[in-house]
Design an enzyme around this catalytic site. Structure first.
Site, PDB file in Angstrom:
ATOM      1  N   LYS A 164     -14.737   8.104  -3.545  1.00  0.00           N
ATOM      2  CA  LYS A 164     -15.814   8.421  -2.719  1.00  0.00           C
ATOM      3  C   LYS A 164     -16.371   9.857  -3.181  1.00  0.00           C
ATOM      4  CE  LYS A 164     -14.036   5.746   1.123  1.00  0.00           C
ATOM      5  NZ  LYS A 164     -13.375   5.883   2.389  1.00  0.00           N
ATOM      6  N   THR A 169      -8.566   6.571  -1.651  1.00  0.00           N
ATOM      7  CA  THR A 169      -9.846   6.093  -1.928  1.00  0.00           C
ATOM      8  C   THR A 169     -10.914   7.198  -1.705  1.00  0.00           C
ATOM      9  OG1 THR A 169      -9.686   5.127   0.268  1.00  0.00           O
ATOM     10  CG2 THR A 169      -9.405   3.702  -1.050  1.00  0.00           C
ATOM     11  N   LYS A 187       0.826  14.243   1.148  1.00  0.00           N
ATOM     12  CA  LYS A 187      -0.445  14.561   0.822  1.00  0.00           C
ATOM     13  C   LYS A 187      -0.736  16.235   0.532  1.00  0.00           C
ATOM     14  CE  LYS A 187      -2.128  10.508   3.259  1.00  0.00           C
ATOM     15  NZ  LYS A 187      -3.038   9.595   2.438  1.00  0.00           N
ATOM     16  N   HIS A 203       0.798  -1.275  -0.045  1.00  0.00           N
ATOM     17  CA  HIS A 203       0.117   0.030   0.086  1.00  0.00           C
ATOM     18  C   HIS A 203       0.788   1.302   0.014  1.00  0.00           C
ATOM     19  CE1 HIS A 203      -3.811  -1.882   1.217  1.00  0.00           C
ATOM     20  NE2 HIS A 203      -2.950  -2.877   1.566  1.00  0.00           N
ATOM     21  N   LYS A 209      -8.102  13.697   4.938  1.00  0.00           N
ATOM     22  CA  LYS A 209      -7.183  12.494   4.757  1.00  0.00           C
ATOM     23  C   LYS A 209      -6.522  12.789   5.969  1.00  0.00           C
ATOM     24  CE  LYS A 209      -6.606  13.528   0.852  1.00  0.00           C
ATOM     25  NZ  LYS A 209      -6.339  12.420  -0.418  1.00  0.00           N
ATOM     26  N   ARG A 210      -5.379  11.627   6.345  1.00  0.00           N
ATOM     27  CA  ARG A 210      -4.414  11.786   7.077  1.00  0.00           C
ATOM     28  C   ARG A 210      -3.354  12.899   6.770  1.00  0.00           C
ATOM     29  NH1 ARG A 210      -3.683   7.896  11.347  1.00  0.00           N
ATOM     30  NH2 ARG A 210      -1.894   9.051  11.943  1.00  0.00           N
TER      31      ARG A 210
HETATM   32  C1  26W Z   1       3.795   0.562  10.360  1.00  0.00           C
HETATM   33  C2  26W Z   1       3.327   1.872  10.005  1.00  0.00           C
HETATM   34  C3  26W Z   1       2.457   2.127   8.963  1.00  0.00           C
HETATM   35  C4  26W Z   1       0.870   1.744   9.182  1.00  0.00           C
HETATM   36  C5  26W Z   1       0.205   1.952   7.894  1.00  0.00           C
HETATM   37  C6  26W Z   1       0.960   2.081   6.817  1.00  0.00           C
HETATM   38  C7  26W Z   1      -0.030   1.936   5.720  1.00  0.00           C
HETATM   39  C8  26W Z   1       0.067   1.132   4.512  1.00  0.00           C
HETATM   40  C9  26W Z   1      -0.574   3.371   5.202  1.00  0.00           C
HETATM   41  C10 26W Z   1      -1.762   3.389   4.259  1.00  0.00           C
HETATM   42  O1  26W Z   1      -2.941   3.385   4.827  1.00  0.00           O
HETATM   43  N1  26W Z   1      -1.655   3.207   3.104  1.00  0.00           N
HETATM   44  C11 26W Z   1      -2.754   3.699   2.284  1.00  0.00           C
HETATM   45  O2  26W Z   1      -3.444   2.601   1.724  1.00  0.00           O
HETATM   46  C12 26W Z   1      -4.430   2.875   0.936  1.00  0.00           C
HETATM   47  C13 26W Z   1      -5.377   1.705   0.632  1.00  0.00           C
HETATM   48  O3  26W Z   1      -4.719   1.077  -0.309  1.00  0.00           O
HETATM   49  C14 26W Z   1      -4.232   3.675  -0.468  1.00  0.00           C
HETATM   50  O4  26W Z   1      -5.234   4.368  -0.985  1.00  0.00           O
HETATM   51  C15 26W Z   1      -3.366   5.128   0.096  1.00  0.00           C
HETATM   52  O5  26W Z   1      -2.930   5.649  -1.130  1.00  0.00           O
HETATM   53  C16 26W Z   1      -2.138   4.528   0.982  1.00  0.00           C
HETATM   54  O6  26W Z   1      -1.518   5.681   1.384  1.00  0.00           O
HETATM   55  C17 26W Z   1       2.062   2.095   6.629  1.00  0.00           C
HETATM   56  C18 26W Z   1       2.862   2.045   7.756  1.00  0.00           C
END
Ligand code: 26W
Length: 807
Positions: free
Chosen positions: A656, A652, A550, A359, A544-545
């Site tokens: 929406k 995503t 971003k 992701h 978004k975060r």
């Molecule tokens: C370990 C810390 C950590 C926690 C969560 C993440 C996730 C991968 C971050 C995340 O939410 N990525 C997002 O995933 C979405 C679903 O596929 C995408 O639409 C977003 O572009 C992406 O930033 C990375 C690192």
């Protein structure tokens, strides 16, 4: 359909009313007179849950009867939000529920609003998992979601003088009416200890510490309750609940310590969504739920199948990013140490089951665990990781052929979880066409070269139940009028409205639906936050975060530049706007928190400006979450998707917004590329450098100060911030931010600023022609079928899991 008819029959004749009444009296133990809003919510939730249980049993019966291959979706996060309204929507009983509550003199919307969000996730990855659960149940994939039942989800965000502060989230202080505790499904999970070779050559791992994983099941009803899958969340419990010895000495803390320590594993969600903190507890969380899930699915398999080597025929495991990547070595351990398979065969069987979704390409987000920590916490797994790494080397490189680091799992004292996941998986996928292509050209270039058929694309999607039918009834009823029923589970049908973009009557009703939602949001902001906005202005939303890639910073810089121009040139044709921001920063992410403060500081100054008050307002409601998104997205006119190209894997929220008739301003990043392909160039505002241009600019030594010098508008705003115009009480507040912008600007804010400013002026011009805007809005909703998570899940079912999708 019998069951569905039964559910309907039981609701049609007021049975729902009786069921609610019975639950209030006998499950909640309250009379109607004494019942609180929360009591009514519990009673209604239980009554609706009852309607899901029979189809749930039926689904399980069919899965066994047809010996269906199952999908197990392993995710550290499930960003579910609220469940009541979604279940009522899927069962199609909203009228019944609303009428039943009305008969008790209770407002249904207040009951729905009383439910806390299940905030068991950070952002995109967690919400995607929740949308996938809904779609797997709706299209009829036999599936389990596996995760952690965090006692505390993502923190609550508050603002103190514009600064983010975090407060613990406590969704479980009230009873969670949807879950069932499964006391028969409790597994011991070990950590640390020794690995011993037995005389018969078998290897035994003797953990030093054991925690119990207790299962809690939540039914996941699909559309019209035709299929109901299970979300199984694991809660950590102590093997020994209470140590009486210290208790008898009056040392109550020591007495409670074993339980407290054990339960810590499922206590709280780590609030990072990009940079792992690398904490031991996080590793234990990842192993805890992964090991419990694998033990549970192997138990289920061997209960009905003799030959464990056949596991891949009946089991497909999806690893939601690298967080459950330890599944590779753990499944090999189970097959070798507990089922006596040879290593090579065990690895093939395990790989036959495992699939990995990436992701993010952000180097800092790719998990690496120090080898010594792994040896200490998971000694047997570290042995197996070495074997897997070695076996991969041998199978891909001649003995004397050097192996590039990029294909090593163990490197530089770290275990690279991305490489472990890739090498342990049968299929690896990205989450948008651009992202998957970049995976092949960057982070996994060498592994892709070794395994050219392993990486596939599965562009993300979102469930049209929650994100259109549920959150936007005004538009949903217009769509049903124009398309007929069925679009909720076959979103491609929306194509039918494309020609209606040229129908003035339809455009008017489409815009009316949008205005209805804008009025609802206006009331929401007033009621919840005492914020007054002009409902006729353009609602320009970025939610978004908070993360530098971003580029919320570029958004607020452009807002300030527009403000400057409004003051300099009051007759300039700026469209009146309400610019809404929403989003949390990881508590340890200082620059993101500074950006939040800057948005609030600039907002304070701009909102206080009498001259421009009628043309620009900046609003930042705290504690953005799933249920707030359900109010914001239907009310949006403009969707901000402005990430540095190549850095947002998919997005995503972008889907929406477009589904709900908002126009997108964005870069050619992630799924924006596929949105543009479907809505057409004339119905979207694309600007900025492409991913390749970003890479090129960085390679050629990009100088942000030159970009600033070349842009008077940007230079003016940067100087205003640097001089403390927006922070008179602390003029130096943004020193670090300004220095970074002038000296480094890794995320190309300065490089893309003028293009962004120009694109926003195009937006203003487009907004002035209401008919043209409405036409474009219709042509954003119409082609959104591709972005339904039903389409995504059908893709996984066919290309990755090789399972049936039929109810
Ligand atoms: C370990 C810390 C950590 C926690 C969560 C993440 C996730 C991968 C971050 C995340 O939410 N990525 C997002 O995933 C979405 C679903 O596929 C995408 O639409 C977003 O572009 C992406 O930033 C990375 C690192």
């Amino acid at each position: 359909h019998g069951l569905q008819a039964l559910a309907r029959a039981r609701t049609a004749s007021g049975d729902l009313e009786n069921a609610i009444h019975d639950h209030l009296l006998y499950s909640i133990g309250k009379t109607t007179a004494a019942a609180s809003l929360a009591d009514w919510r519990m009673a209604l939730s239980r009554a609706v849950r009852d309607l899901v249980v029979d189809p749930w049993f039926e689904t399980t019966r069919r899965i066994y009867a047809e010996d269906r291959k199952r999908v197990y979706y392993l995710s550290m996060e499930f960003l579910i939000g609220r469940l009541l309204e979604d279940a009522v929507l899927n069962l199609g009983i909203e009228d019944h529920a609303r009428r039943a509550m009305y008969r008790f003199g209770v407002n249904y919307d207040e009951v729905v609003d009383d439910e806390p969000d299940a905030a068991l996730g950070n952002g995109g990855l967690g919400r995607l998992a929740a949308c996938f659960l809904d779609s797997m149940s709706t299209v009829g994939v036999a599936a389990y979601g596996y995760g952690i039942r965090y006692e505390h989800g993502l923190f609550k965000q508050r603002f103190r003088e514009g600064w983010q502060i975090e407060q613990p989230e406590d969704w479980l202080t009230q009873v969670h009416p949807w879950e069932f505790q499964r006391s028969e499904s409790v597994y011991p999970i070990g950590f640390g200890g020794e690995v011993r070779q037995k005389e018969d050559g078998r290897t035994v791992w003797e953990p030093a510490e054991t925690v119990l994983a207790a299962a809690y099941d939540t039914p996941v009803p699909g559309w019209r309750g035709r299929w109901v899958n299970t979300l199984r969340l694991w809660s950590a419990q102590a093997t020994q609940v209470y140590d009486l010895e210290p208790f008898s000495r009056g040392d109550y803390l020591a007495a409670a310590a074993p339980a407290v320590l054990a339960e810590t594993i499922s206590r709280v969600l780590y609030p990072d969504d990009s940079t792992p903190q690398g904490k031991e507890l996080r590793l234990k969380q990842e192993f805890f739920f992964t090991a419990a899930s694998l033990r549970d699915l192997v138990r289920r398999f061997v209960a009905h199948h003799k030959d464990i080597r056949k596991l891949p025929e009946k089991v497909a495991v999806q690893l939601n990013d690298t967080h459950p990547a330890i599944a590779g070595p753990e499944l090999v351990r189970i097959l070798v140490d507990e089922h006596g398979l040879e290593f090579d065969e065990a690895f093939l069987v395990a790989r036959g089951c495992l699939h990995y979704t990436n992701h993010t390409l952000m180097p800092e987000a790719l998990e690496r665990w120090p080898v010594d920590l792994m040896w200490r916490v998971l000694p047997r797994h570290m042995q197996l990781i070495e074997r897997i790494d070695e076996a991969h080397a041998v199978s891909t490189h001649a003995a004397n052929q050097p192996r590039p680091d990029s294909v090593k799992i163990i490197d530089g004292g770290n275990v690279r979880m991305g490489d472990l996941a890739f090498i342990s998986a049968r299929k690896v996928n990205g989450v948008s066409a651009l992202h998957t292509d970049l995976m092949k050209r960057t982070v996994f270039r060498d592994l892709h070269a070794l395994h050219p058929d392993r990486i596939v694309n599965q562009t993300n999607g979102v469930t049209p139940r929650r994100w259109l039918a549920g959150c936007n009834p005004a538009l949903a009823s217009l769509l049903t009028e124009a398309v007929g029923h069925g679009w909720e589970t076959d979103l491609e049908q929306l194509k039918v409205i494309a020609p209606l973009a040229d129908d003035a009557g339809f455009r008017t009703r489409f815009s009316k639906a949008k205005q209805t939602n804008k009025d609802l949001l206006t009331k929401y902001l007033k009621a919840k936050l005492d914020i007054t906005v002009d409902p006729t202005a353009m609602f320009d939303i970025q939610i978004k975060r908070i993360h530098e890639y971003k580029r919320q910073l570029m958004n607020i810089l452009e807002a300030a530049a527009a403000w400057n121009e409004m003051k300099r040139n009051p007759s300039a044709p700026f469209a009146p706007r309400v610019r809404i921001f929403g989003g949390k920063a990881a508590p340890g992410y200082a620059m993101a928190k500074l950006i939040i403060k800057l948005i609030n500081d600039i907002g304070r100054t701009v909102n206080a400006d009498e001259e421009t008050r009628d043309r620009l307002a900046i609003v930042y409601p705290p504690n953005y979450n799933v249920s707030m998104a359900e109010v914001l997205i239907p009310a949006a006119d403009l969707s901000e998707q402005i990430s540095t190209a190549g850095m947002e894997a998919s997005g995503t929220g972008n889907m929406k917004f477009a589904m709900n008739g908002a126009l997108t301003i964005g870069t050619l990043d992630g799924a924006n590329v596929e949105i543009r392909e479907r809505v057409g160039d004339e119905n979207i505002f694309i600007f900025g450098k492409t991913a390749d241009e970003v890479t090129e600019a960085r390679e050629q030594g990009y100088d942000p100060s030159a970009a600033i010098a070349a842009s008077p508008r940007l230079a003016e705003v940067v100087e205003q911030i640097a001089s403390g115009l927006f922070s008179p009480e602390d003029p130096e507040r943004y020193r670090a931010l300004v220095d970074n912008l002038r000296g480094h600007d890794w995320f190309m804010v300065c490089a893309d600023f003028d293009a962004y400013y120009a694109a926003q002026r195009e937006v203003d011009a487009a907004w002035a022609d209401k008919n043209a805007w409405a036409r474009s809005a219709v042509l954003n909703t119409a082609p959104m079928g591709w972005f339904s998570s039903d389409r995504t899940i059908r893709g996984y079912a066919k290309d990755v899991w090789e399972v049936d999708a039929r109810v």
